[in-house]
Design a protein around this motif. Structure first.
Motif, PDB file in Angstrom:
ATOM      1  N   ALA A  21       0.811  -1.153  -0.070  1.00 33.23           N
ATOM      2  CA  ALA A  21       0.099  -0.051  -0.121  1.00 33.23           C
ATOM      3  C   ALA A  21       0.938   1.244   0.063  1.00 33.23           C
ATOM      4  N   ILE A  22       1.987   1.250   0.551  1.00 37.61           N
ATOM      5  CA  ILE A  22       2.936   2.350   0.605  1.00 37.61           C
ATOM      6  C   ILE A  22       3.552   2.695  -0.540  1.00 37.61           C
ATOM      7  N   ALA A  23       3.684   1.463  -1.333  1.00 35.43           N
ATOM      8  CA  ALA A  23       4.271   1.652  -2.591  1.00 35.43           C
ATOM      9  C   ALA A  23       3.639   2.277  -3.745  1.00 35.43           C
ATOM     10  N   ALA A  24       2.329   2.125  -3.493  1.00 32.81           N
ATOM     11  CA  ALA A  24       1.475   2.511  -4.478  1.00 32.81           C
ATOM     12  C   ALA A  24       0.733   3.901  -4.139  1.00 32.81           C
ATOM     13  N   PRO A  25       1.063   4.771  -4.434  1.00 32.89           N
ATOM     14  CA  PRO A  25       0.459   6.037  -4.136  1.00 32.89           C
ATOM     15  C   PRO A  25      -0.954   6.182  -5.044  1.00 32.89           C
ATOM     16  N   THR A  26      -1.845   7.179  -4.418  1.00 28.05           N
ATOM     17  CA  THR A  26      -3.203   7.363  -5.020  1.00 28.05           C
ATOM     18  C   THR A  26      -3.097   8.701  -5.559  1.00 28.05           C
ATOM     19  N   LEU A  27      -3.517   8.893  -6.804  1.00 33.36           N
ATOM     20  CA  LEU A  27      -3.810  10.004  -7.396  1.00 33.36           C
ATOM     21  C   LEU A  27      -5.131  10.150  -7.642  1.00 33.36           C
ATOM     22  N   SER A  28      -5.703  11.490  -7.058  1.00 31.64           N
ATOM     23  CA  SER A  28      -7.226  11.519  -7.223  1.00 31.64           C
ATOM     24  C   SER A  28      -7.260  12.953  -7.762  1.00 31.64           C
ATOM     25  N   ILE A  29      -8.456  13.201  -8.959  1.00 31.99           N
ATOM     26  CA  ILE A  29      -8.669  14.205  -9.658  1.00 31.99           C
ATOM     27  C   ILE A  29     -10.191  14.438  -9.419  1.00 31.99           C
ATOM     28  N   GLN A  30     -10.675  15.685  -8.979  1.00 30.72           N
ATOM     29  CA  GLN A  30     -12.317  15.847  -8.765  1.00 30.72           C
ATOM     30  C   GLN A  30     -12.262  17.364  -9.606  1.00 30.72           C
ATOM     31  N   ILE A  31     -13.313  17.340 -10.184  1.00 28.30           N
ATOM     32  CA  ILE A  31     -13.750  18.759 -11.017  1.00 28.30           C
ATOM     33  C   ILE A  31     -15.247  19.029 -10.499  1.00 28.30           C
ATOM     34  N   PHE A  32     -15.170  20.372 -10.114  1.00 27.62           N
ATOM     35  CA  PHE A  32     -16.464  20.876  -9.395  1.00 27.62           C
ATOM     36  C   PHE A  32     -17.060  22.056 -10.307  1.00 27.62           C
ATOM     37  N   ASP A  33     -18.102  22.289 -10.606  1.00 30.97           N
ATOM     38  CA  ASP A  33     -18.902  23.386 -11.304  1.00 30.97           C
ATOM     39  C   ASP A  33     -19.456  24.034 -10.032  1.00 30.97           C
ATOM     40  N   SER A  64      -5.254  16.254 -16.507  1.00 29.52           N
ATOM     41  CA  SER A  64      -4.317  15.067 -16.454  1.00 29.52           C
ATOM     42  C   SER A  64      -3.220  15.599 -15.263  1.00 29.52           C
ATOM     43  N   ALA A  65      -2.592  14.656 -14.762  1.00 27.86           N
ATOM     44  CA  ALA A  65      -1.784  14.524 -13.380  1.00 27.86           C
ATOM     45  C   ALA A  65      -0.706  13.387 -13.612  1.00 27.86           C
ATOM     46  N   GLN A  66       0.305  13.755 -13.277  1.00 23.29           N
ATOM     47  CA  GLN A  66       1.411  12.518 -13.100  1.00 23.29           C
ATOM     48  C   GLN A  66       1.905  12.831 -11.668  1.00 23.29           C
ATOM     49  N   GLY A  67       2.213  11.829 -10.839  1.00 17.87           N
ATOM     50  CA  GLY A  67       3.018  11.699  -9.492  1.00 17.87           C
ATOM     51  C   GLY A  67       3.776  10.473  -9.412  1.00 17.87           C
ATOM     52  N   VAL A  68       4.073  10.172  -8.286  1.00 17.11           N
ATOM     53  CA  VAL A  68       5.072   8.909  -8.192  1.00 17.11           C
ATOM     54  C   VAL A  68       4.256   7.824  -8.674  1.00 17.11           C
ATOM     55  N   PRO A  72       9.513  11.954  -9.648  1.00 14.15           N
ATOM     56  CA  PRO A  72      10.230  11.548  -8.496  1.00 14.15           C
ATOM     57  C   PRO A  72       9.579  11.849  -7.153  1.00 14.15           C
ATOM     58  N   THR A  73       9.384  11.274  -6.204  1.00 20.52           N
ATOM     59  CA  THR A  73       8.914  11.390  -4.795  1.00 20.52           C
ATOM     60  C   THR A  73       9.431  12.832  -4.288  1.00 20.52           C
ATOM     61  N   PRO A  74       8.591  13.700  -3.757  1.00 17.78           N
ATOM     62  CA  PRO A  74       6.863  13.462  -3.673  1.00 17.78           C
ATOM     63  C   PRO A  74       6.428  14.459  -4.776  1.00 17.78           C
ATOM     64  N   ASN A  75       6.982  14.635  -5.921  1.00 21.12           N
ATOM     65  CA  ASN A  75       6.915  15.592  -6.792  1.00 21.12           C
ATOM     66  C   ASN A  75       5.269  15.198  -7.448  1.00 21.12           C
ATOM     67  N   LEU A  76       4.457  16.376  -7.688  1.00 23.18           N
ATOM     68  CA  LEU A  76       3.087  16.234  -8.124  1.00 23.18           C
ATOM     69  C   LEU A  76       3.052  17.569  -8.919  1.00 23.18           C
ATOM     70  N   SER A  77       4.000  17.901  -9.575  1.00 22.86           N
ATOM     71  CA  SER A  77       4.081  19.061 -10.385  1.00 22.86           C
ATOM     72  C   SER A  77       3.641  19.117 -11.828  1.00 22.86           C
ATOM     73  N   SER A  78       3.288  18.006 -12.326  1.00 21.04           N
ATOM     74  CA  SER A  78       2.925  17.898 -13.882  1.00 21.04           C
ATOM     75  C   SER A  78       1.131  17.869 -13.867  1.00 21.04           C
ATOM     76  N   ILE A  79       0.625  18.798 -13.711  1.00 17.05           N
ATOM     77  CA  ILE A  79      -0.956  18.877 -13.812  1.00 17.05           C
ATOM     78  C   ILE A  79      -1.209  19.778 -15.251  1.00 17.05           C
TER      79      ILE A  79
END
Length: 101
Positions: A21-33, A64-68, A72-79
């Protein structure tokens, strides 16, 4: 199988599950109007998530987003966000991108 062996096996499986579970980070995207959720996705398979949505006020919303482990950890700069307004009045588009684990 003795009780001690069964306990050791159970503990080993619990540790393995926790490490997985630690080795598999979770990416979530939510879009609200406004306050209304119009699109979402959760991805645990690999560091990359993408979703699209539309409603009466916005069309062709692509997030779209890319993370771990893609970045590289803990980067989430590609959105990336692409959205088109479909209404003549003002509306609020909120995008939440999170990475946990």
């Amino acid at each position: 199988m003795s009780k001690l062996s069964a306990l050791a096996l159970g503990l080993g499986l619990a540790i393995t599950t926790t490490i997985s579970a630690i080795a598999a980070p979770t990416l979530s995207i939510q879009i609200f109007d406004g306050a209304t959720l119009i699109g979402s996705v959760t991805n645990v398979a690999g560091g990359s998530a993408s979703t699209l949505a539309s409603d009466a006020n916005f069309s062709n919303i692509i997030v779209s987003a890319q993370g771990v482990p893609v970045l590289p950890t803990p980067n989430l700069s590609s959105i990336s966000i692409n959205a088109t307004s479909a209404a003549a009045t003002t509306h609020t588009l909120t995008v939440k991108v999170t990475q946990t684990g």
